[in-house]
Design a protein around this motif. Sequence first.
Motif, PDB file in Angstrom:
ATOM      1  N   PRO A 217      -0.495  -0.811  -5.646  1.00  0.00           N
ATOM      2  CA  PRO A 217       0.570  -0.891  -4.647  1.00  0.00           C
ATOM      3  C   PRO A 217       0.371   0.044  -3.460  1.00  0.00           C
ATOM      4  N   ALA A 218      -0.111   1.252  -3.713  1.00  0.00           N
ATOM      5  CA  ALA A 218      -0.354   2.183  -2.610  1.00  0.00           C
ATOM      6  C   ALA A 218      -1.528   1.723  -1.756  1.00  0.00           C
ATOM      7  N   LEU A 219      -2.537   1.110  -2.373  1.00  0.00           N
ATOM      8  CA  LEU A 219      -3.693   0.621  -1.628  1.00  0.00           C
ATOM      9  C   LEU A 219      -3.328  -0.558  -0.729  1.00  0.00           C
ATOM     10  N   VAL A 220      -2.413  -1.405  -1.174  1.00  0.00           N
ATOM     11  CA  VAL A 220      -2.044  -2.591  -0.407  1.00  0.00           C
ATOM     12  C   VAL A 220      -1.575  -2.208   0.986  1.00  0.00           C
ATOM     13  N   ASP A 221      -0.650  -1.276   1.063  1.00  0.00           N
ATOM     14  CA  ASP A 221      -0.116  -0.889   2.369  1.00  0.00           C
ATOM     15  C   ASP A 221      -1.209  -0.312   3.252  1.00  0.00           C
ATOM     16  N   ARG A 222      -2.123   0.458   2.677  1.00  0.00           N
ATOM     17  CA  ARG A 222      -3.175   1.109   3.465  1.00  0.00           C
ATOM     18  C   ARG A 222      -4.167   0.105   4.038  1.00  0.00           C
TER      19      ARG A 222
ATOM     20  N   PRO B 284       4.128  -9.775 -15.795  1.00  0.00           N
ATOM     21  CA  PRO B 284       5.031  -8.697 -16.169  1.00  0.00           C
ATOM     22  C   PRO B 284       4.298  -7.519 -16.804  1.00  0.00           C
ATOM     23  N   GLY B 285       4.692  -6.319 -16.371  1.00  0.00           N
ATOM     24  CA  GLY B 285       4.079  -5.103 -16.881  1.00  0.00           C
ATOM     25  C   GLY B 285       2.973  -4.567 -16.013  1.00  0.00           C
ATOM     26  N   GLU B 286       2.447  -5.388 -15.073  1.00  0.00           N
ATOM     27  CA  GLU B 286       1.388  -4.955 -14.175  1.00  0.00           C
ATOM     28  C   GLU B 286       1.991  -4.511 -12.839  1.00  0.00           C
ATOM     29  N   ALA B 287       1.337  -3.542 -12.217  1.00  0.00           N
ATOM     30  CA  ALA B 287       1.866  -2.940 -10.997  1.00  0.00           C
ATOM     31  C   ALA B 287       2.004  -3.961  -9.868  1.00  0.00           C
ATOM     32  N   LEU B 288       1.049  -4.887  -9.754  1.00  0.00           N
ATOM     33  CA  LEU B 288       1.134  -5.875  -8.678  1.00  0.00           C
ATOM     34  C   LEU B 288       2.309  -6.826  -8.871  1.00  0.00           C
ATOM     35  N   HIS B 289       2.628  -7.144 -10.111  1.00  0.00           N
ATOM     36  CA  HIS B 289       3.778  -7.999 -10.382  1.00  0.00           C
ATOM     37  C   HIS B 289       5.056  -7.343  -9.895  1.00  0.00           C
ATOM     38  N   GLU B 290       5.200  -6.068 -10.171  1.00  0.00           N
ATOM     39  CA  GLU B 290       6.401  -5.363  -9.727  1.00  0.00           C
ATOM     40  C   GLU B 290       6.448  -5.249  -8.208  1.00  0.00           C
ATOM     41  N   LEU B 291       5.300  -4.968  -7.597  1.00  0.00           N
ATOM     42  CA  LEU B 291       5.257  -4.849  -6.138  1.00  0.00           C
ATOM     43  C   LEU B 291       5.653  -6.156  -5.474  1.00  0.00           C
ATOM     44  N   ILE B 292       5.140  -7.283  -5.963  1.00  0.00           N
ATOM     45  CA  ILE B 292       5.455  -8.574  -5.364  1.00  0.00           C
ATOM     46  C   ILE B 292       6.936  -8.901  -5.527  1.00  0.00           C
ATOM     47  N   GLY B 293       7.475  -8.655  -6.700  1.00  0.00           N
ATOM     48  CA  GLY B 293       8.905  -8.910  -6.898  1.00  0.00           C
ATOM     49  C   GLY B 293       9.762  -8.069  -5.968  1.00  0.00           C
ATOM     50  N   ASP B 294       9.459  -6.771  -5.873  1.00  0.00           N
ATOM     51  CA  ASP B 294      10.246  -5.886  -5.019  1.00  0.00           C
ATOM     52  C   ASP B 294      10.109  -6.251  -3.546  1.00  0.00           C
ATOM     53  N   THR B 295       8.935  -6.697  -3.136  1.00  0.00           N
ATOM     54  CA  THR B 295       8.677  -6.961  -1.724  1.00  0.00           C
ATOM     55  C   THR B 295       9.185  -8.324  -1.289  1.00  0.00           C
ATOM     56  N   LEU B 296       8.838  -9.363  -2.035  1.00  0.00           N
ATOM     57  CA  LEU B 296       9.147 -10.713  -1.588  1.00  0.00           C
ATOM     58  C   LEU B 296      10.585 -11.123  -1.871  1.00  0.00           C
ATOM     59  N   LEU B 297      11.204 -10.525  -2.863  1.00  0.00           N
ATOM     60  CA  LEU B 297      12.580 -10.909  -3.184  1.00  0.00           C
ATOM     61  C   LEU B 297      13.611  -9.985  -2.560  1.00  0.00           C
ATOM     62  N   ALA B 298      13.151  -9.039  -1.731  1.00  0.00           N
ATOM     63  CA  ALA B 298      14.069  -8.128  -1.054  1.00  0.00           C
ATOM     64  C   ALA B 298      14.934  -8.897  -0.060  1.00  0.00           C
ATOM     65  N   PRO B 299      16.224  -8.526   0.076  1.00  0.00           N
ATOM     66  CA  PRO B 299      17.120  -9.264   0.984  1.00  0.00           C
ATOM     67  C   PRO B 299      16.630  -9.269   2.430  1.00  0.00           C
ATOM     68  N   GLY B 300      15.958  -8.207   2.871  1.00  0.00           N
ATOM     69  CA  GLY B 300      15.529  -8.131   4.267  1.00  0.00           C
ATOM     70  C   GLY B 300      14.110  -8.559   4.517  1.00  0.00           C
ATOM     71  N   ALA B 301      13.511  -9.309   3.605  1.00  0.00           N
ATOM     72  CA  ALA B 301      12.115  -9.717   3.785  1.00  0.00           C
ATOM     73  C   ALA B 301      11.941 -10.485   5.094  1.00  0.00           C
ATOM     74  N   ARG B 302      10.926 -10.116   5.851  1.00  0.00           N
ATOM     75  CA  ARG B 302      10.739 -10.679   7.193  1.00  0.00           C
ATOM     76  C   ARG B 302      10.195 -12.103   7.172  1.00  0.00           C
TER      77      ARG B 302
ATOM     78  N   THR C 191       3.707  -7.702   4.046  1.00  0.00           N
ATOM     79  CA  THR C 191       3.248  -6.333   4.277  1.00  0.00           C
ATOM     80  C   THR C 191       2.771  -6.168   5.711  1.00  0.00           C
ATOM     81  N   TRP C 192       2.077  -7.168   6.228  1.00  0.00           N
ATOM     82  CA  TRP C 192       1.610  -7.098   7.619  1.00  0.00           C
ATOM     83  C   TRP C 192       2.792  -7.138   8.591  1.00  0.00           C
ATOM     84  N   LEU C 193       3.736  -8.023   8.359  1.00  0.00           N
ATOM     85  CA  LEU C 193       4.906  -8.101   9.245  1.00  0.00           C
ATOM     86  C   LEU C 193       5.667  -6.778   9.260  1.00  0.00           C
ATOM     87  N   SER C 194       5.722  -6.115   8.132  1.00  0.00           N
ATOM     88  CA  SER C 194       6.434  -4.832   8.058  1.00  0.00           C
ATOM     89  C   SER C 194       5.677  -3.718   8.749  1.00  0.00           C
TER      90      SER C 194
END
Length: 602
Positions: A324-329, A538-556, A593-596
């Motif tokens: 997850p930290a690498l994705v943003d970078r 489920p249980g993997e870091a990328l799964h959690e990152l995608i859920g938190d990012t794409l299902l967020a109410p303010g997703a661009r 991630t790019w839009l953000s």
Amino acid sequence: MCRIYGHFGAEPVDRDVLHAVARAMHQGGPDDQTVHTAPTWALGNNRLAVQGIGHGRQPFVLGDMTCVFNGEIYNHRELRAELAAAGHRFEGDCDGDVLLPLYERHGDAFVSRLEGMFAIAVVDRRAEPCLKLFNDHAGMKSLYYHLSADGRRLSFASELRALSRFPDFPDTLDPLAIDRYLGGRAVWGPETVYAGVRTLAPGTALRFADGRLTATRTPLAPAEVDWPDTGPGLTAAASILDGLLQHELTRMLDADVPVCVITSGGLDSSYTSAIAASVVPDLASFNVAYRGDWPADERHFAAEAARHSGTRHHQVLLDPADFPALVDRFVRHLDQPNNAPHSLSTFALFEAIHEAGFKVALTGDGADELFGGYARYVKAARDGSATWHRGYQDTMAAIGTTTLERLYTPAHRAHLAAHGGLFTDRTGDALDRRVRSGERAGRDKLETLLRYDQDERFPYYILRRVDHLSMAHSVEARIPFLQPAVMRFAHALPAGLKVVGDTVKAPVAEAARRWVPRSVIDRPKQPFTLPIAAMIKPGEALHELIGDTLLAPGARYRDHVRQDVVRDLFRMQSETPGAHTAEVLWSLLMLETWLSARNLTP
């Protein structure tokens, strides 16, 4: 290797702005930063010193000509000798020293004498003052540009986020950019994700003077192959290719800094690594893999190839918990959305190469596109149906046509319909027209597909990624297969010698047999990638990152894509992980991630 930037025309640009442009891509040239300013123009350079370190400070100046340069000229010693014999005097041993003397003697045609990779900017004040931009025939080095609102000034830079620091940067998204990305895995050029910004297409010479902009693209002429008396054949083709690569690699290993090779475990990188190891004793090789037990793990093939060729092998292991930290970078450094999952591992690999003290790394990119290494080429070339082009274009999409039609909001679908439909449909139809035209002219369908890929997809999906992610860590990536002599040979080679029966990329496999273990050559082709289908569960870091990012109410992304459909896809992936659903979710994660990140400072 460097990062370059500048402007031409109209009033001066404040020096603080120029410094901001340079800072935005400092990592691509941390060794020296220079800028030359004049009343109506400026040329700047961030230097990554690789060749002629004691000299070579830019800009280069010769009379009324000034130049900045990003790249490497591998035949600079031959050119230097030729120019010295004609009376030109040199100081030091920097490859860029030959550029302006060559330009003075040959004009715009000077680029045809260059063998290497390059993006070059020349301000020529000898007659009508003008700015000229040039790049190599493969498009290995990115160069972006835009006109000011009044059309009087052209600004350019090696990276989009640096270019955005110039005044009047048109930061409005191209209304078709989202569909172009999802339909092509990246934003194919020469257009970019921004409506008013373009990038140089491979082999382009661009001239700007007095508000007038002209661009000329010169194709790379094929070689006249000196076949043996027995005529064209696979053995002869492999022998010629092997000789070309040995010559190119010997020149590319010439540097004033440490050089290493990247060995993915596949055929192309194993082959070039083995040749390089025969030239440089105790050569270092690097491979990247992931902690744990994952599908498509090639580290053992890379290790076997390294042992076979005798390199000093470095195994880089990434922990999926850190992804997850690498994705943003890495997304910030790509400048435009790109769906390739292994961008993450490529970014981390170049970081490890930098930390190990290397400034130059050789890669095996380009062989598939030149010599027919993908099964999709063969399938499309042999498909005589009326709709072959739609299916072929779908194979190059991040998300296929059927899924895109379900994903897009009604408003976005209507917008695309008003502008010619989906990217996959538009480009598929254009490809069909190109193939039909080629067949009428007697050109082979397979070769037409390869040239299409080399022109339309490869520079923007793959080479842009190699350039940006390597330079993000001050590493120069050198690509032997994309040197002019190798490309010319590939273009002259009959298609029947590129794919022989069911063997794709046949000349490369045949040439590599004396260099590479049979286990690497004869195994089924396996693309270097990140196993996202297994990692997005489920249980993997990328799964959690995608859920938190794409299902967020303010997703661009919700202005273009239905979040309810994304929620269904995420549920499906959580319950039954699959390759298609994982790629859709990953592609949307890259987009969001790019839009953000696109308006954030580096």
